[in-house]
Design a protein around this motif. Structure first.
Motif, PDB file in Angstrom:
ATOM      1  N   ARG A   1       8.991  18.032 -10.555  1.00 46.09           N
ATOM      2  CA  ARG A   1       8.352  19.041 -11.428  1.00 46.09           C
ATOM      3  C   ARG A   1       9.376  20.037 -11.955  1.00 46.09           C
ATOM      4  O   ARG A   1       9.226  20.542 -13.063  1.00 46.09           O
ATOM      5  CB  ARG A   1       7.277  19.786 -10.648  1.00 46.09           C
ATOM      6  N   ASP A   2      10.407  20.315 -11.143  1.00 49.34           N
ATOM      7  CA  ASP A   2      11.404  21.292 -11.577  1.00 49.34           C
ATOM      8  C   ASP A   2      12.226  20.788 -12.749  1.00 49.34           C
ATOM      9  O   ASP A   2      12.931  21.567 -13.404  1.00 49.34           O
ATOM     10  CB  ASP A   2      12.333  21.675 -10.420  1.00 49.34           C
ATOM     11  N   ALA A   3      12.119  19.490 -13.055  1.00 55.08           N
ATOM     12  CA  ALA A   3      12.805  18.929 -14.225  1.00 55.08           C
ATOM     13  C   ALA A   3      11.875  18.858 -15.437  1.00 55.08           C
ATOM     14  O   ALA A   3      12.228  18.248 -16.445  1.00 55.08           O
ATOM     15  CB  ALA A   3      13.332  17.533 -13.902  1.00 55.08           C
ATOM     16  N   GLY A   4      10.704  19.477 -15.333  1.00 50.28           N
ATOM     17  CA  GLY A   4       9.794  19.545 -16.477  1.00 50.28           C
ATOM     18  C   GLY A   4       8.693  18.512 -16.487  1.00 50.28           C
ATOM     19  O   GLY A   4       7.888  18.473 -17.417  1.00 50.28           O
ATOM     20  N   LYS A   5       8.610  17.682 -15.453  1.00 49.83           N
ATOM     21  CA  LYS A   5       7.549  16.674 -15.424  1.00 49.83           C
ATOM     22  C   LYS A   5       6.243  17.340 -14.988  1.00 49.83           C
ATOM     23  O   LYS A   5       6.241  18.130 -14.037  1.00 49.83           O
ATOM     24  CB  LYS A   5       7.920  15.542 -14.461  1.00 49.83           C
ATOM     25  N   ASN A   6       5.153  17.009 -15.691  1.00 47.61           N
ATOM     26  CA  ASN A   6       3.899  17.715 -15.382  1.00 47.61           C
ATOM     27  C   ASN A   6       2.711  16.784 -15.120  1.00 47.61           C
ATOM     28  O   ASN A   6       1.687  17.228 -14.641  1.00 47.61           O
ATOM     29  CB  ASN A   6       3.542  18.689 -16.515  1.00 47.61           C
TER      30      ASN A   6
ATOM     31  N   PRO B   1       8.237  15.293  -3.116  1.00 47.53           N
ATOM     32  CA  PRO B   1       9.699  15.402  -3.267  1.00 47.53           C
ATOM     33  C   PRO B   1      10.272  14.545  -4.395  1.00 47.53           C
ATOM     34  O   PRO B   1      11.380  14.826  -4.861  1.00 47.53           O
ATOM     35  CB  PRO B   1      10.222  14.939  -1.898  1.00 47.53           C
ATOM     36  N   TYR B   2       9.535  13.537  -4.834  1.00 50.83           N
ATOM     37  CA  TYR B   2      10.028  12.698  -5.929  1.00 50.83           C
ATOM     38  C   TYR B   2       9.200  12.884  -7.212  1.00 50.83           C
ATOM     39  O   TYR B   2       9.215  12.031  -8.085  1.00 50.83           O
ATOM     40  CB  TYR B   2      10.037  11.233  -5.503  1.00 50.83           C
ATOM     41  N   GLY B   3       8.494  14.004  -7.295  1.00 53.83           N
ATOM     42  CA  GLY B   3       7.736  14.313  -8.509  1.00 53.83           C
ATOM     43  C   GLY B   3       8.576  14.985  -9.580  1.00 53.83           C
ATOM     44  O   GLY B   3       8.235  14.941 -10.760  1.00 53.83           O
TER      45      GLY B   3
ATOM     46  N   ALA C   1       0.820  -1.217   0.000  1.00 54.63           N
ATOM     47  CA  ALA C   1       0.000   0.000   0.000  1.00 54.63           C
ATOM     48  C   ALA C   1       0.855   1.268   0.000  1.00 54.63           C
ATOM     49  O   ALA C   1       0.487   2.279  -0.614  1.00 54.63           O
ATOM     50  CB  ALA C   1      -0.944  -0.010   1.210  1.00 54.63           C
ATOM     51  N   GLU C   2       1.991   1.228   0.679  1.00 52.15           N
ATOM     52  CA  GLU C   2       2.866   2.412   0.672  1.00 52.15           C
ATOM     53  C   GLU C   2       3.410   2.676  -0.739  1.00 52.15           C
ATOM     54  O   GLU C   2       3.570   3.835  -1.141  1.00 52.15           O
ATOM     55  CB  GLU C   2       4.026   2.213   1.660  1.00 52.15           C
ATOM     56  N   ALA C   3       3.685   1.630  -1.490  1.00 52.86           N
ATOM     57  CA  ALA C   3       4.157   1.811  -2.867  1.00 52.86           C
ATOM     58  C   ALA C   3       3.070   2.417  -3.744  1.00 52.86           C
ATOM     59  O   ALA C   3       3.346   3.280  -4.598  1.00 52.86           O
ATOM     60  CB  ALA C   3       4.612   0.465  -3.438  1.00 52.86           C
ATOM     61  N   VAL C   4       1.832   1.993  -3.532  1.00 53.09           N
ATOM     62  CA  VAL C   4       0.722   2.562  -4.303  1.00 53.09           C
ATOM     63  C   VAL C   4       0.554   4.045  -3.956  1.00 53.09           C
ATOM     64  O   VAL C   4       0.417   4.903  -4.840  1.00 53.09           O
ATOM     65  CB  VAL C   4      -0.581   1.787  -4.015  1.00 53.09           C
ATOM     66  N   LYS C   5       0.591   4.356  -2.670  1.00 47.96           N
ATOM     67  CA  LYS C   5       0.449   5.750  -2.237  1.00 47.96           C
ATOM     68  C   LYS C   5       1.571   6.615  -2.834  1.00 47.96           C
ATOM     69  O   LYS C   5       1.319   7.727  -3.306  1.00 47.96           O
ATOM     70  CB  LYS C   5       0.492   5.810  -0.707  1.00 47.96           C
ATOM     71  N   PHE C   6       2.797   6.094  -2.814  1.00 49.07           N
ATOM     72  CA  PHE C   6       3.935   6.832  -3.372  1.00 49.07           C
ATOM     73  C   PHE C   6       3.677   7.194  -4.832  1.00 49.07           C
ATOM     74  O   PHE C   6       3.873   8.337  -5.254  1.00 49.07           O
ATOM     75  CB  PHE C   6       5.197   5.973  -3.255  1.00 49.07           C
ATOM     76  N   ASN C   7       3.224   6.216  -5.622  1.00 50.00           N
ATOM     77  CA  ASN C   7       2.987   6.471  -7.050  1.00 50.00           C
ATOM     78  C   ASN C   7       1.875   7.496  -7.268  1.00 50.00           C
ATOM     79  O   ASN C   7       2.047   8.458  -8.021  1.00 50.00           O
ATOM     80  CB  ASN C   7       2.632   5.163  -7.767  1.00 50.00           C
TER      81      ASN C   7
ATOM     82  N   GLN D   1      13.378   6.689  -6.641  1.00 46.96           N
ATOM     83  CA  GLN D   1      14.217   7.493  -5.755  1.00 46.96           C
ATOM     84  C   GLN D   1      15.688   7.408  -6.163  1.00 46.96           C
ATOM     85  O   GLN D   1      16.412   8.397  -6.094  1.00 46.96           O
ATOM     86  CB  GLN D   1      14.029   7.013  -4.316  1.00 46.96           C
ATOM     87  N   GLU D   2      16.127   6.243  -6.598  1.00 42.33           N
ATOM     88  CA  GLU D   2      17.531   6.081  -6.984  1.00 42.33           C
ATOM     89  C   GLU D   2      17.832   6.728  -8.336  1.00 42.33           C
ATOM     90  O   GLU D   2      18.911   7.279  -8.543  1.00 42.33           O
ATOM     91  CB  GLU D   2      17.884   4.589  -7.028  1.00 42.33           C
ATOM     92  N   ALA D   3      16.870   6.650  -9.273  1.00 43.11           N
ATOM     93  CA  ALA D   3      17.110   7.201 -10.619  1.00 43.11           C
ATOM     94  C   ALA D   3      16.881   8.700 -10.673  1.00 43.11           C
ATOM     95  O   ALA D   3      17.417   9.380 -11.557  1.00 43.11           O
ATOM     96  CB  ALA D   3      16.206   6.491 -11.625  1.00 43.11           C
ATOM     97  N   GLY D   4      16.058   9.227  -9.790  1.00 41.19           N
ATOM     98  CA  GLY D   4      15.779  10.655  -9.790  1.00 41.19           C
ATOM     99  C   GLY D   4      14.994  11.069 -11.021  1.00 41.19           C
ATOM    100  O   GLY D   4      14.187  10.314 -11.568  1.00 41.19           O
ATOM    101  N   ALA D   5      15.245  12.286 -11.486  1.00 45.87           N
ATOM    102  CA  ALA D   5      14.475  12.840 -12.604  1.00 45.87           C
ATOM    103  C   ALA D   5      14.697  12.080 -13.901  1.00 45.87           C
ATOM    104  O   ALA D   5      13.928  12.219 -14.847  1.00 45.87           O
ATOM    105  CB  ALA D   5      14.841  14.307 -12.794  1.00 45.87           C
ATOM    106  N   ALA D   6      15.750  11.268 -13.972  1.00 43.64           N
ATOM    107  CA  ALA D   6      16.038  10.520 -15.201  1.00 43.64           C
ATOM    108  C   ALA D   6      15.197   9.267 -15.336  1.00 43.64           C
ATOM    109  O   ALA D   6      15.229   8.610 -16.388  1.00 43.64           O
ATOM    110  CB  ALA D   6      17.518  10.148 -15.248  1.00 43.64           C
ATOM    111  N   TYR D   7      14.439   8.921 -14.299  1.00 42.18           N
ATOM    112  CA  TYR D   7      13.674   7.679 -14.341  1.00 42.18           C
ATOM    113  C   TYR D   7      12.798   7.611 -15.604  1.00 42.18           C
ATOM    114  O   TYR D   7      12.102   8.562 -15.946  1.00 42.18           O
ATOM    115  CB  TYR D   7      12.774   7.548 -13.106  1.00 42.18           C
ATOM    116  N   GLY D   8      12.854   6.453 -16.278  1.00 45.36           N
ATOM    117  CA  GLY D   8      12.001   6.241 -17.448  1.00 45.36           C
ATOM    118  C   GLY D   8      12.547   6.774 -18.751  1.00 45.36           C
ATOM    119  O   GLY D   8      11.887   6.677 -19.779  1.00 45.36           O
TER     120      GLY D   8
END
Length: 551
Positions: free
Chosen positions: A146-151, A142-144, A126-132, A210-217
């Motif tokens: 947005r400052d890297a352009g993700k919207n 803090p892991y969204g 459930a914590e993983a679902v909430k995080f997403n 969290q490990e990949a940061g803004a580069a994730y995906g």
């Protein structure tokens, strides 16, 4: 085909060719031209499933995509809380095994599947679902990044807004226990389970993000879900390679050891690769390729159930298009019936409704048509003060999509029709990811081609994601207060007859506003090698490939 139809089609194609030749010199420095890909000579290997994609994904980050080329890869890496039964719009358990709603319709509770691991061997809970979900909903997460352009634009399109917005449907996300999560809504929304089952909302590993940061995906990073295949490599502009998840929670799946997505933007090149055996199956072929598939004993045609709309958007924030008379003039100047006959044949139909024919219960009766009438269109332009016409930038997609499998020649046909009433069209295109992103940047494109395949089987999905309170940034923020009120009312109404009246009213208003002119509802043509079994295309545009077997 009758002689009359042939004559019309030839006239249209000649118009398009003439227009294409005319613009070739003037626009050659601005238009990105797709070059035919070289056909690979080697055939695919046993155990390796090769899919010919019409383009590469924008990214592999759930919640941060809107395009089908991304969603189809996400389906292989990620699971969602709920899934759709193969080939249908009917819900079935996914990462959640049960779900229920409170008596007031505002609290949805999901019981999560036990003993599921992400590909990085971390726990799904459930914590993983909430995080997403909170990454998508909370602008301050803090892991969204947005400052890297993700919207996370699709969240706003479907759920009205983000945390802190007055229109936000979601009010809170509560972890009840390790296997139970609850969503608190501002108002009842019966289609909420279906909405979060749509392909955007795969559940990713919080640790990996969290490990990949803004580069994730991105191509240089990772993508980690619970799905049938694990991410191995993304070669930009060429392919994505996935491997079988040996610990997949669904027994005996996936069927094959490796899944490769090859990016082949040109439908003719995709079919050539399919015939050569260098890909096993593919999508979004041009309707006129059906005969070629039928004539090849090694190939089989596959039809995806029609549940889409291809449209021409007109941005009212530009001066000529701010006048509804001008927008209606453009609708009357385009011979949609003839264009659909020419480019889709029996695999397309046109009408004045933004929703597809399978949602006829929610459409206005006797709505009529945008009658093809160039003389009337000229009169409307003159009445609006544009008797001499005007210049118009019209953007077409650089990739094949189910609703527009061959965007460029279709755009040329539009341009030819509009030139006949004095509108001088400049055709434009650009990289697919930039196309999707830049149309939303102020002031946006003047006019552009795009479409939509339903995410779930309800008119709400077509209307709210295009005309809802957070869905019109690509129209310069155009708003119709009555439409928004009706859409909110539709979400809260359970009675089908009452909902039908609400959506019929929306249909009539949009017909007169003509900001997104419906062009086609198509039946997408797919193709596969004869040794491919178990592929059941979804009406929702894409599906997991876990059950596909290569003999």
């Amino acid at each position: 085909m009758t002689i009359v139809k042939r004559s019309k089609i030839l006239r249209l194609l000649l118009l398009a060719i003439t227009f294409a030749l005319a613009i070739a010199i003037t626009n050659c420095d601005r238009n990105q031209v797709n070059t035919p890909e070289t056909v690979t000579s080697t055939t695919t290997e046993p155990g390796v499933l090769v899919y010919g994609s019409g383009g590469q994904p924008v990214n592999l980050e759930p919640g941060n995509i809107t395009d089908g080329n991304s969603i189809i890869v996400h389906h292989q890496i990620y699971n969602r809380l709920l899934e759709f039964k193969p080939g249908t719009t009917e819900l079935e358990p996914g990462l959640a095994t049960e779900w229920s709603v409170s008596d007031n319709g505002q609290e949805w509770t999901f019981t999560l599947r036990e003993n599921v691991k992400f590909h990085d061997n971390t726990d799904f809970n459930a914590e993983a679902v909430k995080f997403n979900f909170e990454r998508w909903w909370n602008p301050e997460h803090p892991y969204g990044y947005r400052d890297a352009g993700k919207n996370y634009e699709i969240w706003g399109y479907l759920f009205g807004g983000y945390q802190g917005d007055s229109n936000s449907l979601v009010q809170d996300i509560v972890v009840v226990d390790n296997q139970t999560i609850k969503f608190i809504l501002q108002q009842p929304f019966a289609a909420f389970p279906a909405a979060i089952a749509s392909g955007y909302f795969g559940i990713a590993s919080p640790t990996a993000i969290q490990e990949a940061g803004a580069a994730y995906g991105t191509p240089a990073s990772v993508a980690v879900g619970t799905g049938p295949f694990t991410f191995q490599e993304w070669r930009t502009g060429d392919r994505i390679i996935l491997e079988k998840n040996p610990n997949y929670w669904k027994p005996d799946l996936p069927k094959e050891e490796q899944l490769v997505f090859r990016f082949i933007s040109d439908p003719a090149a995709r079919l050539a690769e399919l015939r050569a055996g260098s890909i096993d199956f593919t999508t979004d072929l041009a309707p006129d390729q059906l005969t070629e598939i039928k004539d090849d004993p090694n190939l089989t045609e596959v039809f995806r159930p029609s549940f889409n709309v291809g449209y021409l958007a007109l941005n009212p924030s530009y001066e000529p298009l701010s006048d509804p008379q001008v927008r209606r003039a453009i609708a009357l100047a385009i011979n949609r019936l003839e264009i659909v006959q020419a480019f889709w044949g029996e695999l397309g139909q046109t009408d004045a409704h933004f929703t597809p024919p399978s949602l006829a219960w929610a459409q206005a009766k006797n709505l009529g048509e945008y009658e093809y009438n160039p003389e009337k269109a000229k009169e409307l332009l003159a009445a609006a003060g544009y008797s001499n016409g005007f210049d118009l930038d019209l953007w077409y997609m650089p990739v094949s999509r189910p609703y527009f499998p061959t965007p460029k020649p279709i755009a040329e046909a539009f341009a030819a029709e509009l030139s006949a009433i004095g509108i001088n069209v400049n055709l434009q295109t650009k990289d697919w990811a930039a196309y999707l992103e830049d149309r939303r940047k102020e002031p946006g494109f003047q006019a552009f081609m795009l479409g939509w395949t339903g995410d779930y089987g309800d008119p709400d999905n077509f209307y709210y994601s295009h005309f809802g309170p957070a869905a019109t940034d690509d129209l310069g923020g155009w708003k119709n207060t009555q439409v928004v009120q009706l859409l909110e009312q539709g979400r809260q109404t359970q009675n089908v007859e009452e909902r039908a009246k609400i959506y019929a009213a929306v249909d009539r208003i949009l017909f007169n506003e003509a900001v997104r002119i419906p062009i086609v509802h198509s039946q997408p043509l797919l193709g596969k090698r004869a040794n491919i079994e178990g592929w059941l295309p979804s009406p929702l545009g894409s599906e997991p490939f876990e059950a596909i077997d290569k003999n």
